[in-house]
Scaffold this motif. Sequence first.
Motif, PDB file in Angstrom:
ATOM      1  N   LEU A 288      43.807  49.661   0.378  1.00  0.00           N
ATOM      2  CA  LEU A 288      42.861  49.237  -0.710  1.00  0.00           C
ATOM      3  C   LEU A 288      42.046  50.641  -0.879  1.00  0.00           C
ATOM      4  O   LEU A 288      41.834  51.603   0.141  1.00  0.00           O
ATOM      5  N   THR A 289      41.656  50.648  -2.150  1.00  0.00           N
ATOM      6  CA  THR A 289      40.678  51.672  -2.232  1.00  0.00           C
ATOM      7  C   THR A 289      39.361  51.173  -1.966  1.00  0.00           C
ATOM      8  O   THR A 289      38.850  50.444  -2.688  1.00  0.00           O
TER       9      THR A 289
ATOM     10  N   PRO B 170      42.086  49.480   4.493  1.00  0.00           N
ATOM     11  CA  PRO B 170      41.689  50.716   3.867  1.00  0.00           C
ATOM     12  C   PRO B 170      42.890  51.766   3.922  1.00  0.00           C
ATOM     13  O   PRO B 170      43.546  51.765   4.544  1.00  0.00           O
ATOM     14  N   ARG B 171      42.725  52.615   2.993  1.00  0.00           N
ATOM     15  CA  ARG B 171      44.047  53.614   2.973  1.00  0.00           C
ATOM     16  C   ARG B 171      44.013  54.403   4.328  1.00  0.00           C
ATOM     17  O   ARG B 171      45.165  54.760   4.791  1.00  0.00           O
ATOM     18  N   LYS B 172      42.785  54.874   4.793  1.00  0.00           N
ATOM     19  CA  LYS B 172      42.762  55.719   5.991  1.00  0.00           C
ATOM     20  C   LYS B 172      43.454  54.866   7.212  1.00  0.00           C
ATOM     21  O   LYS B 172      44.161  55.207   8.110  1.00  0.00           O
TER      22      LYS B 172
ATOM     23  N   ALA C  35      33.638  57.159   4.004  1.00  0.00           N
ATOM     24  CA  ALA C  35      33.728  56.237   5.046  1.00  0.00           C
ATOM     25  C   ALA C  35      34.465  54.911   4.535  1.00  0.00           C
ATOM     26  O   ALA C  35      34.450  54.563   3.378  1.00  0.00           O
ATOM     27  N   GLU C  36      35.554  54.494   5.388  1.00  0.00           N
ATOM     28  CA  GLU C  36      36.400  53.488   5.028  1.00  0.00           C
ATOM     29  C   GLU C  36      36.444  52.284   6.095  1.00  0.00           C
ATOM     30  O   GLU C  36      36.598  51.339   5.729  1.00  0.00           O
TER      31      GLU C  36
END
Length: 471
Positions: A72-73, A50-52, A84-85
Motif C-alpha cells: 500500500l502507498t 506498507p511498501r517498506k 514514515a510507513e
Amino acid sequence: MADSGSCSSSSSSAFPIVMLPWFAVGHMTPFLHLSNKLAEKGHKITILLPRKAQTQLQHFNLHPDLITLHPLTVPYVDGLPAGAETASDVPMSSINLLVIAMDRCRGQVEAVIKAAKPRLLFYDIAYWMATISKSLSIKCIKYNVVCAASIATALVPARNVPKDRPVTEAELAMPPAGYPSDTIVLRRHEARELTFISFPFGEGMSFYERITTSLKESDAISIRTCHEIEGDLCEYIARQYNKPVFLTGPVLHEPAKTPSEERWDKWLGGFERSSVVYCAFGSQIILEKKQFQELLLGLELTGLCFLIALKPPTGASTVEEAFPDGFAERTKGRGVVCGEWVEQMPILEHSSVGCFVSHCGFGSMWESLMSDCQIVLVPHLGDQILNTRLLAEELKVAVEVEREENGWFSKESLCKAIKCVMDKESEVGNVVRRNHAKWKGTLVSPGFVSGYIDKFVQNMRGLVSCEVHTS
C-alpha cells in the motif's frame, strides 16, 4: 468458549482471504504467521502492508505461491516524519497521525478487496473493514494480537469510557462490570499506563472508540491466545460483545536462517550453555538516554555475558554514542549491544542463551514461554503490564524488575532480577524454572498448536458457510 452457533456447518474447500493489519511490526508479523498456517490448509491470502514492510517481512512468507504481500502507498499526513510507513518510524506521540494515514488508504484497500473477491476479511484496528465487508456481503473477523486480558480489562462496553473527558487512573483501576474476579486486575499505580485508551486514535475517534467499534462491527472475534491460559477472559469478551470468539493458540513462525542470524549464531557459539543474557524490547520502545545507560550498567553488573538488541535512545543516532563511559572497554568480549532489529526466535533457541530480559510484548511473551530461557520482565506500555501480571503473578514463570517511584528501574534492581533467576541455588529461580517447564511442556506438546489451528479453521469455514451471496 463461544462457538459459531447456527454457522456450525463447515465448508471443506479453501477460499481467498484478505487481511489488513495495523502498520506495526508487532501486528503485521502475527497476521503473516497466521497466514502461513491458513495457507497450509490451502487458503489463498492477500496481506495489505506498507511498501517498506513488504520488503522487511517477505522472508516470513513460507508459502509465496498462496500468500501475497500487497504493498500500500501510505499517504503523507502533515506532521509525520518523511517516509514514515510503520509504527517503528514514528515516536509514540505521533502514532495518531499514522492511524490517520492508514485510514486514508481505504480507497486502495477497497480496490484490492473487490479485485481479489475474498470470502473473508481479517483486520484489527481498521474498523471500516467491517463496513466494506457488509457492502460486499463478505464475512469479517477482528483478529486481536494482544492478550485477552487487555481487551477484557479496558476494551469492553462495560468499561463505559466517558467521551467528554479522559478516563482516570482510578476508573481504570476498577475492573469493569462482570469482570472475572479471580483473574488479572490492574494495580492503581499501573492504571495510568492504560489512560491512553482515551487518546485520539484517528480523526474524531479515541483509541477506546476505535477498538470497541472494530469489535462490535465484526462477525466474529479472534484472539491469539489459548483457553488454558485466558479462557475465562475470552468467555467474558464473548458475553460482552455477544458474538463468537475463536482462538488461534500462540501461532509462532518457523525461524528462517539469514546472514544476520548466522552472525549471532556464530557469536553465541563461543559461550557455555545457558550462560548468556539476551535483552530486547521490541521494535517500538525507545528508552530515555539515562534509562538506556542504566540498563547497560545493570547487565554489566551481573558479570554475565549478554546480547542487547535495542533501538538507540532518545537523542542518539546510534547505540554506541549513548554508551556509559568505559562500558565498551569493560565489557569487551562478553557483551554486545546491537541497535538494529534481530530475528528473536533463533536467539532464544540457541543453547548458550539462558535468560531473556523482555518488555513482555505479546509476541515476545509467547516466544519466551516456548523457550527454555529464564524470563525477566521490564514492561513499558499498558498491555505489556497485563502480560507481565499474567506471567509473573498468575503463571509464576517469570520475575518482574522492581521499579522506582518515577517508574524507572535501577541498574541494581535489574541486576538483582537477572541473578535471581540465573542463580541455580535461588528459591525464586527454581520456582519459575519449574513452572516455566510445565507450561512449555503444555504449549509444545504434540497436537497442541495444530489442534487450535484446526479448530480455528473449522470455525472460520463455518462462519463463511453462512454467507449469503448476492452476486
